[in-house]
Design a protein around this motif. Structure first.
Motif, PDB file in Angstrom:
ATOM      1  N   TYR A  27      25.784  -3.251  12.719  1.00 21.39           N
ATOM      2  CA  TYR A  27      25.665  -3.683  11.328  1.00 21.39           C
ATOM      3  C   TYR A  27      24.314  -4.342  11.058  1.00 21.39           C
ATOM      4  O   TYR A  27      23.800  -4.291   9.941  1.00 21.39           O
ATOM      5  N   PHE A  28      23.721  -4.966  12.112  1.00 22.07           N
ATOM      6  CA  PHE A  28      22.443  -5.666  11.968  1.00 22.07           C
ATOM      7  C   PHE A  28      21.252  -4.850  12.469  1.00 22.07           C
ATOM      8  O   PHE A  28      20.200  -5.398  12.754  1.00 22.07           O
ATOM      9  N   SER A  29      21.417  -3.535  12.580  1.00 16.35           N
ATOM     10  CA  SER A  29      20.301  -2.682  13.003  1.00 16.35           C
ATOM     11  C   SER A  29      19.254  -2.596  11.889  1.00 16.35           C
ATOM     12  O   SER A  29      19.584  -2.565  10.696  1.00 16.35           O
ATOM     13  N   LEU A  30      17.967  -2.560  12.294  1.00 17.33           N
ATOM     14  CA  LEU A  30      16.869  -2.481  11.332  1.00 17.33           C
ATOM     15  C   LEU A  30      16.819  -1.077  10.737  1.00 17.33           C
ATOM     16  O   LEU A  30      16.597  -0.095  11.430  1.00 17.33           O
ATOM     17  N   ARG A  31      17.034  -1.020   9.415  1.00 11.09           N
ATOM     18  CA  ARG A  31      17.062   0.277   8.729  1.00 11.09           C
ATOM     19  C   ARG A  31      15.938   0.445   7.719  1.00 11.09           C
ATOM     20  O   ARG A  31      15.626   1.573   7.315  1.00 11.09           O
ATOM     21  N   GLN A  32      15.300  -0.665   7.303  1.00  9.38           N
ATOM     22  CA  GLN A  32      14.274  -0.559   6.272  1.00  9.38           C
ATOM     23  C   GLN A  32      13.183  -1.606   6.518  1.00  9.38           C
ATOM     24  O   GLN A  32      13.474  -2.768   6.793  1.00  9.38           O
ATOM     25  N   VAL A  33      11.918  -1.179   6.412  1.00  9.47           N
ATOM     26  CA  VAL A  33      10.762  -2.075   6.529  1.00  9.47           C
ATOM     27  C   VAL A  33       9.922  -1.922   5.275  1.00  9.47           C
ATOM     28  O   VAL A  33       9.418  -0.832   4.986  1.00  9.47           O
ATOM     29  N   GLU A  34       9.768  -3.003   4.522  1.00  6.68           N
ATOM     30  CA  GLU A  34       8.973  -2.995   3.295  1.00  6.68           C
ATOM     31  C   GLU A  34       7.594  -3.583   3.582  1.00  6.68           C
ATOM     32  O   GLU A  34       7.481  -4.694   4.099  1.00  6.68           O
ATOM     33  N   VAL A  35       6.546  -2.839   3.240  1.00  9.47           N
ATOM     34  CA  VAL A  35       5.163  -3.273   3.452  1.00  9.47           C
ATOM     35  C   VAL A  35       4.471  -3.356   2.097  1.00  9.47           C
ATOM     36  O   VAL A  35       4.417  -2.363   1.361  1.00  9.47           O
ATOM     37  N   THR A  36       3.932  -4.523   1.770  1.00 13.96           N
ATOM     38  CA  THR A  36       3.223  -4.712   0.502  1.00 13.96           C
ATOM     39  C   THR A  36       1.909  -5.444   0.756  1.00 13.96           C
ATOM     40  O   THR A  36       1.770  -6.174   1.733  1.00 13.96           O
ATOM     41  N   GLY A  37       0.942  -5.224  -0.154  1.00 11.63           N
ATOM     42  CA  GLY A  37      -0.335  -5.931  -0.086  1.00 11.63           C
ATOM     43  C   GLY A  37      -1.409  -5.220   0.710  1.00 11.63           C
ATOM     44  O   GLY A  37      -2.563  -5.666   0.724  1.00 11.63           O
ATOM     45  N   ASN A  38      -1.079  -4.138   1.380  1.00  9.98           N
ATOM     46  CA  ASN A  38      -2.068  -3.428   2.188  1.00  9.98           C
ATOM     47  C   ASN A  38      -2.783  -2.388   1.341  1.00  9.98           C
ATOM     48  O   ASN A  38      -2.178  -1.722   0.497  1.00  9.98           O
ATOM     49  N   SER A  39      -4.092  -2.258   1.553  1.00 10.53           N
ATOM     50  CA  SER A  39      -4.875  -1.231   0.855  1.00 10.53           C
ATOM     51  C   SER A  39      -5.761  -0.480   1.847  1.00 10.53           C
ATOM     52  O   SER A  39      -5.793   0.751   1.843  1.00 10.53           O
ATOM     53  N   ARG A  40      -6.446  -1.213   2.680  1.00  7.01           N
ATOM     54  CA  ARG A  40      -7.301  -0.567   3.682  1.00  7.01           C
ATOM     55  C   ARG A  40      -6.458   0.011   4.817  1.00  7.01           C
ATOM     56  O   ARG A  40      -6.691   1.132   5.266  1.00  7.01           O
ATOM     57  N   LEU A  41      -5.502  -0.760   5.289  1.00  8.21           N
ATOM     58  CA  LEU A  41      -4.612  -0.299   6.352  1.00  8.21           C
ATOM     59  C   LEU A  41      -3.443   0.456   5.759  1.00  8.21           C
ATOM     60  O   LEU A  41      -2.863   0.039   4.746  1.00  8.21           O
ATOM     61  N   SER A  42      -3.093   1.581   6.389  1.00  4.54           N
ATOM     62  CA  SER A  42      -1.958   2.363   5.915  1.00  4.54           C
ATOM     63  C   SER A  42      -0.652   1.721   6.368  1.00  4.54           C
ATOM     64  O   SER A  42      -0.630   0.816   7.218  1.00  4.54           O
ATOM     65  N   ARG A  43       0.432   2.195   5.800  1.00  8.22           N
ATOM     66  CA  ARG A  43       1.750   1.679   6.176  1.00  8.22           C
ATOM     67  C   ARG A  43       2.026   1.926   7.664  1.00  8.22           C
ATOM     68  O   ARG A  43       2.528   1.041   8.368  1.00  8.22           O
ATOM     69  N   ASP A  44       1.692   3.129   8.130  1.00  7.17           N
ATOM     70  CA  ASP A  44       1.923   3.442   9.544  1.00  7.17           C
ATOM     71  C   ASP A  44       1.097   2.537  10.455  1.00  7.17           C
ATOM     72  O   ASP A  44       1.568   2.133  11.529  1.00  7.17           O
ATOM     73  N   GLU A  45      -0.132   2.218  10.043  1.00  7.48           N
ATOM     74  CA  GLU A  45      -0.965   1.327  10.853  1.00  7.48           C
ATOM     75  C   GLU A  45      -0.370  -0.078  10.915  1.00  7.48           C
ATOM     76  O   GLU A  45      -0.390  -0.725  11.968  1.00  7.48           O
ATOM     77  N   VAL A  46       0.173  -0.529   9.803  1.00 10.29           N
ATOM     78  CA  VAL A  46       0.799  -1.861   9.783  1.00 10.29           C
ATOM     79  C   VAL A  46       2.045  -1.875  10.667  1.00 10.29           C
ATOM     80  O   VAL A  46       2.273  -2.819  11.434  1.00 10.29           O
ATOM     81  N   LEU A  47       2.860  -0.829  10.587  1.00 11.18           N
ATOM     82  CA  LEU A  47       4.070  -0.758  11.411  1.00 11.18           C
ATOM     83  C   LEU A  47       3.721  -0.694  12.893  1.00 11.18           C
ATOM     84  O   LEU A  47       4.416  -1.278  13.736  1.00 11.18           O
ATOM     85  N   LYS A  48       2.642   0.011  13.198  1.00 11.14           N
ATOM     86  CA  LYS A  48       2.214   0.086  14.595  1.00 11.14           C
ATOM     87  C   LYS A  48       1.778  -1.281  15.096  1.00 11.14           C
ATOM     88  O   LYS A  48       2.084  -1.674  16.231  1.00 11.14           O
ATOM     89  N   LEU A  49       1.061  -2.019  14.253  1.00  7.03           N
ATOM     90  CA  LEU A  49       0.666  -3.380  14.628  1.00  7.03           C
ATOM     91  C   LEU A  49       1.888  -4.275  14.802  1.00  7.03           C
ATOM     92  O   LEU A  49       1.944  -5.095  15.735  1.00  7.03           O
ATOM     93  N   ALA A  50       2.864  -4.122  13.909  1.00  3.95           N
ATOM     94  CA  ALA A  50       4.059  -4.969  13.964  1.00  3.95           C
ATOM     95  C   ALA A  50       4.908  -4.679  15.188  1.00  3.95           C
ATOM     96  O   ALA A  50       5.632  -5.565  15.674  1.00  3.95           O
TER      97      ALA A  50
END
Length: 305
Positions: A99-122
């Motif tokens: 029930y507590f499995s991670l199903r959604q990651v919201e990324v906001t405020g990034n412009s230079r870095l892509s969403r995939d790059e932010v997720l990779k860093l995270a």
């Protein structure tokens, strides 16, 4: 046998058997008198009747009190152990519950870095238990990128992670040795200029002795953003500070020179002149402007003045 005895008051008493006896109540001296018996209330110790029984009773009461304390302490320890064990098993159950499995990651405020790059860093890919994610570790990994100014990670149960990014904004290129770097408006180095995410920016050159210009650059950039003068930050191709002068080379070929100590006033006076030349349709002929000592000089292309 009779003898005479003298008392303190001078009286003599006849006694038998060689003894003397004083009649008055005062102190007297008697030879051969028997030892006096000890009086009551002397310093000699005499045990009281039944004292051993009192001590035994007190010891018995103390032992009973201690035993009671030990029983209460044992019960408390047992209660704490039971509660701790329950919490441990409860936490383990929560961390494996789908029930507590991670199903959604919201990324906001990034412009230079892509969403995939932010997720990779995270370091998150989805499916992780949101309760087991260490928020500080995620923030630390994202902040390790030189373009990240700040990051906030928020856990939203049951299965969402919110990443709010604030990126650094490059305003110039700055050369250090043989390497060209992106720099913020205050001159702080961000990262080397690379082919990926390439952005054309004005080049900043700081000659020895002109480091104080870095303190004024944030104000300079802010005023340009508010259109205070007749050009923008993007219009600058080269900015050189040194020798007490500030030189700006614009993308349209114009050159602006002014005193570094009065750069703000110099640009204000240049704007007055530029507005006047525009009204006279002569601005397009301007190739060089110089502000110094409260005055402005202009060189026009058509006259060579």
């Amino acid at each position: 046998m009779t003898s005479l005895a003298a008392t303190r008051r001078g009286r003599v008493q006849l006694t038998r058997n060689g003894g003397t006896k004083a009649r008055n109540a005062g102190s007297s001296y008697s030879r051969g008198a028997p030892a006096a018996k000890p009086r009551k209330g002397s310093n000699s110790y005499r045990g009281q009747k039944g004292e051993g029984g009192v001590v035994a009773a007190r010891m018995a009461r103390g032992a009973g009190f201690l035993a009671g304390r030990m029983v209460v302490l044992s019960l408390l320890l047992a209660l704490v152990s039971t509660v701790s064990l329950g919490l441990l098993y409860g936490y383990r159950w929560l961390t494996v519950n789908p029930y507590f499995s991670l199903r959604q990651v919201e990324v906001t405020g990034n412009s230079r870095l892509s969403r995939d790059e932010v997720l990779k860093l995270a370091g998150v890919t989805g499916g992780e238990n949101t309760l087991e994610l260490n928020i500080r570790d995620v923030e630390s990994r994202i902040s390790s990128d030189p373009w990240i100014k700040s990051v906030t990670v928020e856990r939203v149960l049951p299965g969402t992670l919110k990443l709010t990014i604030a990126e650094k904004q490059a305003a110039f290129w700055v050369q250090r040795g043989t390497t060209l770097y992106y720099a913020e408006a205050d001159g702080d180095i961000i990262a080397p200029v690379e082919a990926d995410h390439f952005a054309s920016l004005p080049v900043l050159e700081l000659l020895p002795g002109s480091e104080s210009w870095l303190d004024d650059m944030p104000l300079f950039a802010a005023e340009l953003a508010h259109n205070r003068w007749f050009f923008s930050l993007r219009d600058i191709e080269l900015m050189q500070a040194g020798g007490g002068d500030l030189t700006l080379v614009l993308s349209d070929g114009r050159t602006l020179s002014l005193d570094l100590s009065d750069w703000e006033g110099g640009l204000d006076r240049m704007k007055v002149v530029a507005d006047d030349l525009s009204r006279r349709n002569e601005w397009n002929f301007v190739r060089h402007m110089q502000a110094s000592g409260g005055r402005v000089w202009v060189r026009l292309a058509k006259t060579g003045a």
